[in-house]
Design a protein around this motif. Structure first.
Motif, PDB file in Angstrom:
ATOM      1  N   ILE A  88       0.867  -1.186   0.000  1.00  0.00           N
ATOM      2  CA  ILE A  88       0.000   0.000   0.000  1.00  0.00           C
ATOM      3  C   ILE A  88       0.895   1.224   0.000  1.00  0.00           C
ATOM      4  O   ILE A  88       1.778   1.363   0.847  1.00  0.00           O
ATOM      5  N   SER A  89       0.680   2.114  -0.964  1.00  0.00           N
ATOM      6  CA  SER A  89       1.508   3.314  -1.068  1.00  0.00           C
ATOM      7  C   SER A  89       0.703   4.427  -1.724  1.00  0.00           C
ATOM      8  O   SER A  89      -0.032   4.190  -2.689  1.00  0.00           O
ATOM      9  N   ASP A  90       0.861   5.633  -1.201  1.00  0.00           N
ATOM     10  CA  ASP A  90       0.133   6.774  -1.772  1.00  0.00           C
ATOM     11  C   ASP A  90       1.050   7.792  -2.455  1.00  0.00           C
ATOM     12  O   ASP A  90       0.605   8.862  -2.858  1.00  0.00           O
TER      13      ASP A  90
ATOM     14  N   PHE B 178      -2.531   4.957   3.809  1.00  0.00           N
ATOM     15  CA  PHE B 178      -2.774   3.941   4.834  1.00  0.00           C
ATOM     16  C   PHE B 178      -3.455   4.588   6.038  1.00  0.00           C
ATOM     17  O   PHE B 178      -3.005   5.616   6.545  1.00  0.00           O
ATOM     18  N   ASN B 179      -4.536   3.971   6.490  1.00  0.00           N
ATOM     19  CA  ASN B 179      -5.288   4.461   7.642  1.00  0.00           C
ATOM     20  C   ASN B 179      -4.947   3.602   8.859  1.00  0.00           C
ATOM     21  O   ASN B 179      -5.399   2.460   8.970  1.00  0.00           O
ATOM     22  N   TYR B 180      -4.164   4.146   9.770  1.00  0.00           N
ATOM     23  CA  TYR B 180      -3.701   3.377  10.929  1.00  0.00           C
ATOM     24  C   TYR B 180      -4.850   2.922  11.816  1.00  0.00           C
ATOM     25  O   TYR B 180      -4.746   1.893  12.490  1.00  0.00           O
TER      26      TYR B 180
ATOM     27  N   ASN C  93      -2.914 -12.061  17.494  1.00  0.00           N
ATOM     28  CA  ASN C  93      -1.813 -12.783  18.118  1.00  0.00           C
ATOM     29  C   ASN C  93      -0.716 -13.157  17.125  1.00  0.00           C
ATOM     30  O   ASN C  93       0.475 -12.982  17.390  1.00  0.00           O
ATOM     31  N   GLU C  94      -1.101 -13.678  15.972  1.00  0.00           N
ATOM     32  CA  GLU C  94      -0.114 -14.149  15.015  1.00  0.00           C
ATOM     33  C   GLU C  94      -0.307 -13.548  13.629  1.00  0.00           C
ATOM     34  O   GLU C  94       0.237 -14.057  12.643  1.00  0.00           O
ATOM     35  N   SER C  95      -1.040 -12.468  13.536  1.00  0.00           N
ATOM     36  CA  SER C  95      -1.264 -11.840  12.240  1.00  0.00           C
ATOM     37  C   SER C  95      -1.777 -10.422  12.453  1.00  0.00           C
ATOM     38  O   SER C  95      -2.017  -9.980  13.579  1.00  0.00           O
ATOM     39  N   ILE C  96      -1.931  -9.720  11.338  1.00  0.00           N
ATOM     40  CA  ILE C  96      -2.582  -8.400  11.351  1.00  0.00           C
ATOM     41  C   ILE C  96      -3.618  -8.403  10.237  1.00  0.00           C
ATOM     42  O   ILE C  96      -3.539  -9.205   9.296  1.00  0.00           O
ATOM     43  N   SER C  97      -4.574  -7.515  10.340  1.00  0.00           N
ATOM     44  CA  SER C  97      -5.535  -7.367   9.251  1.00  0.00           C
ATOM     45  C   SER C  97      -5.758  -5.889   8.979  1.00  0.00           C
ATOM     46  O   SER C  97      -5.712  -5.048   9.885  1.00  0.00           O
ATOM     47  N   TYR C  98      -5.987  -5.598   7.703  1.00  0.00           N
ATOM     48  CA  TYR C  98      -6.246  -4.220   7.274  1.00  0.00           C
ATOM     49  C   TYR C  98      -7.260  -4.291   6.139  1.00  0.00           C
ATOM     50  O   TYR C  98      -6.973  -4.844   5.077  1.00  0.00           O
TER      51      TYR C  98
ATOM     52  N   PHE D 163       9.732   9.608   5.516  1.00  0.00           N
ATOM     53  CA  PHE D 163       9.390  10.615   6.514  1.00  0.00           C
ATOM     54  C   PHE D 163       7.941  10.490   6.987  1.00  0.00           C
ATOM     55  O   PHE D 163       7.591  11.008   8.054  1.00  0.00           O
ATOM     56  N   GLY D 164       7.111   9.778   6.225  1.00  0.00           N
ATOM     57  CA  GLY D 164       5.735   9.549   6.656  1.00  0.00           C
ATOM     58  C   GLY D 164       5.630   8.801   7.965  1.00  0.00           C
ATOM     59  O   GLY D 164       4.569   8.766   8.593  1.00  0.00           O
ATOM     60  N   LEU D 165       6.741   8.193   8.414  1.00  0.00           N
ATOM     61  CA  LEU D 165       6.751   7.476   9.684  1.00  0.00           C
ATOM     62  C   LEU D 165       6.403   8.392  10.859  1.00  0.00           C
ATOM     63  O   LEU D 165       5.940   7.917  11.903  1.00  0.00           O
ATOM     64  N   LYS D 166       6.594   9.691  10.692  1.00  0.00           N
ATOM     65  CA  LYS D 166       6.277  10.630  11.775  1.00  0.00           C
ATOM     66  C   LYS D 166       4.799  10.574  12.152  1.00  0.00           C
ATOM     67  O   LYS D 166       4.430  10.892  13.279  1.00  0.00           O
ATOM     68  N   GLY D 167       3.957  10.153  11.223  1.00  0.00           N
ATOM     69  CA  GLY D 167       2.536  10.053  11.509  1.00  0.00           C
ATOM     70  C   GLY D 167       2.085   8.664  11.891  1.00  0.00           C
ATOM     71  O   GLY D 167       0.888   8.409  12.024  1.00  0.00           O
ATOM     72  N   ASN D 168       3.040   7.749  12.088  1.00  0.00           N
ATOM     73  CA  ASN D 168       2.730   6.361  12.413  1.00  0.00           C
ATOM     74  C   ASN D 168       2.664   6.202  13.931  1.00  0.00           C
ATOM     75  O   ASN D 168       3.684   6.335  14.619  1.00  0.00           O
ATOM     76  N   PRO D 169       1.504   5.908  14.504  1.00  0.00           N
ATOM     77  CA  PRO D 169       1.382   5.832  15.971  1.00  0.00           C
ATOM     78  C   PRO D 169       2.181   4.701  16.599  1.00  0.00           C
ATOM     79  O   PRO D 169       2.410   4.714  17.809  1.00  0.00           O
ATOM     80  N   TYR D 170       2.623   3.731  15.815  1.00  0.00           N
ATOM     81  CA  TYR D 170       3.373   2.611  16.362  1.00  0.00           C
ATOM     82  C   TYR D 170       4.883   2.856  16.368  1.00  0.00           C
ATOM     83  O   TYR D 170       5.600   2.279  17.181  1.00  0.00           O
TER      84      TYR D 170
END
Length: 351
Positions: free
Chosen positions: A30-32, A164-166, A173-178, A192-199
Motif C-alpha cells: 500500500i503506497s500513496d 494507509f489508515n492506521y 496474536n499471530e497476524s494483522i488485518s487491514y 518521513f511519513g513514519l512521523k505520523g505512524n502511531p506505532y
C-alpha cells in the motif's frame, strides 16, 4: 492471507519486496506516493563523503550488494537504471588538494580516490585547482525505478495506491488485518511519513528537505558529476540536476524560489555558460539522530516492523539492510546492533 503487508514503495519498500519475491513469499503493498525523497533524489552512488573526505558507513559492503541488486532489477523490469559516471570533487584551493591526499592514507579510503589531481579541460567550468576523481561511482535512475516497479506490482495486483489508515489496522496474536487484507507481518517503509505512524513515531526520525533544480545547458557538454559546494549531475540530452540543499525547517515537498536562487548562485560560481531552468523538485529525507537506519521489530507488537531512516544514501543502504530485516523476521538472525531500532526501545516505554 499473505505473508507480508508492506507500507510504502520507495527504495526501502522496493528492496524489501525484492527479498520477498526472491524467497517466494506472498505480499501486498500500500503506497500513496506522498513521500518523494526516493523519486527526486540525485541518485548517485558514491562511497566517499566528499565534504569531509571520509568513507561512508559500510561503503564496501553496500557496494557489493547494491550493484548486483540494481542489475537484477534492470533485467527484471527491462529498463536501464545504472548509469556509470565519474564523480569528481572540484578543489577550491591548494589546501583542499592536500586534504585529498591526506585522506588517501585513511583505512580503505585510498582505493576509492584517484592518486592524482586532474586538470580541468572544460572551457565552461571554472576549476583552476583541478579535480579529484572518485572510483566505483554512478547514478541510479530512481524516478524510473519507482515508476516501473509500481507498474510491475500493479500488473500482478500486488499494489494498492491509497493512503494507509492506521485506525483500520487490527493486530492479532499471530497476524494483522487491514480492510480485506490479512497478513502474518506488516513492514512500514514509509520514509518521513513514519512521523505520523502511531506505532513507530517514538523513534527519533527527523526530516531533512532536499531540493534540486533541473537545467538545460547545451554548451556545457560535461559527462562527469561535479561536486563543489553542490552537485551538478549530468542526466543526458544536455540536462543536469543541480543540488541539493539540506533544510530542517521547511518539511514540505514543495519547491521554493528562495532555494532555487541559492542553488543557482552556487552553480554560477563554477559554471560559466548559459543555461535554462527546466524544473525544480523537492522531497524530505528521513534522517536519524545517530545517522544509522531504523530497522527491526516493534517493542511490544511482534508482527510490526520498520525499515526506514536511510537519509541521503538510500541508493546504497536499502539493498544492504533489507536482507537483514528479512533474515531477522524469518530466521531470527539478529540485526546489526547499530541499525536495530531496539537501540531506541526505551523511548517507547517512556512515552
Amino acid at each position: 492471507m499473505v505473508d507480508y503487508l508492506v507500507i510504502g514503495l520507495g527504495l526501502a519498500g522496493i528492496s524489501f519486496c525484492e527479498q520477498l519475491e526472491d524467497h517466494g513469499k506472498t505480499f501486498h503493498v500500500i503506497s500513496d506516493d506522498s513521500q518523494t525523497s526516493s523519486s527526486v533524489a540525485g541518485g548517485l552512488y558514491n562511497p566517499v563523503i566528499l565534504k569531509r573526505f571520509t568513507l561512508a558507513w559500510k561503503a564496501n559492503e553496500q557496494l557489493e550488494l547494491a550493484l548486483p541488486f540494481y542489475a537484477k532489477l534492470e533485467r527484471k523490469l527491462g529498463i536501464s537504471l545504472d548509469h556509470r559516471l565519474e564523480v569528481v570533487r572540484r578543489f577550491g584551493s591548494a589546501e583542499e588538494q592536500n586534504l585529498w591526499f591526506e585522506a588517501m592514507d585513511k583505512p580503505f579510503l585510498g582505493t576509492f580516490l584517484s592518486p592524482e589531481v586532474h586538470s580541468n579541460t572544460n572551457v565552461h567550468i571554472e576549476a583552476p585547482h583541478g579535480f579529484g576523481t572518485v572510483f566505483k561511482t554512478g547514478r541510479i535512475a530512481t524516478d524510473q525505478l519507482l515508476l516501473s516497479y509500481s507498474q510491475y506490482l500493479k500488473e500482478k495486483e500486488k499494489l494498492t495506491s491509497e493512503s494507509f489508515n492506521y485506525d483500520l489496522l487490527q493486530i492479532k496474536n499471530e497476524s494483522i488485518s487491514y480492510k480485506s487484507i490479512t497478513a502474518r507481518n506488516i513492514v512500514f517503509a514509509e520514509g518521513f511519513g513514519l512521523k505520523g505512524n502511531p506505532y513507530f513515531n517514538y523513534l527519533p526520525l527527523h526530516g531533512n528537505k532536499g531540493e534540486y533544480v533541473i537545467i538545460k545547458a547545451p554548451e556545457l557538454k560535461e559527462r562527469k558529476a561535479i561536486k563543489s559546494s553542490i552537485f551538478c549531475i549530468p542526466l543526458g540530452n544536455d540536462l543536469y540536476k543541480v543540488g541539493a540543499n539540506y533544510d530542517r525547517n521547511d518539511l514540505t515537498n514543495s519547491p521554493t524560489e528562495q532555494t532555487k536562487e541559492a542553488l543557482l548562485k552556487k552553480l554560477e560560481r563554477f559554471i560559466t555558460c548559459d543555461y535554462k531552468v527546466i524544473d525544480q523538485v523537492a522531497g524530505v529525507r528521513p534522517t536519524v539522530v545517530d545517522r544509522r537506519p531504523l530497522v527491526g521489530r516493534h517493542p511490544t507488537e511482534p508482527n510490526l516492523y520498520v525499515l526506514n531512516g536511510f537519509g541521503s544514501r538510500g541508493i546504497l543502504i536499502a539493498p544492504y539492510v533489507a536482507p537483514q530485516l528479512y533474515r531477522n523476521i524469518e530466521h531470527q538472525i539478529p540485526l546489526e546492533a547499530e541499525i536495530d531500532c531496539a537501540r531506541f526501545e526505551r523511548k517507547w516505554f517512556k512515552r
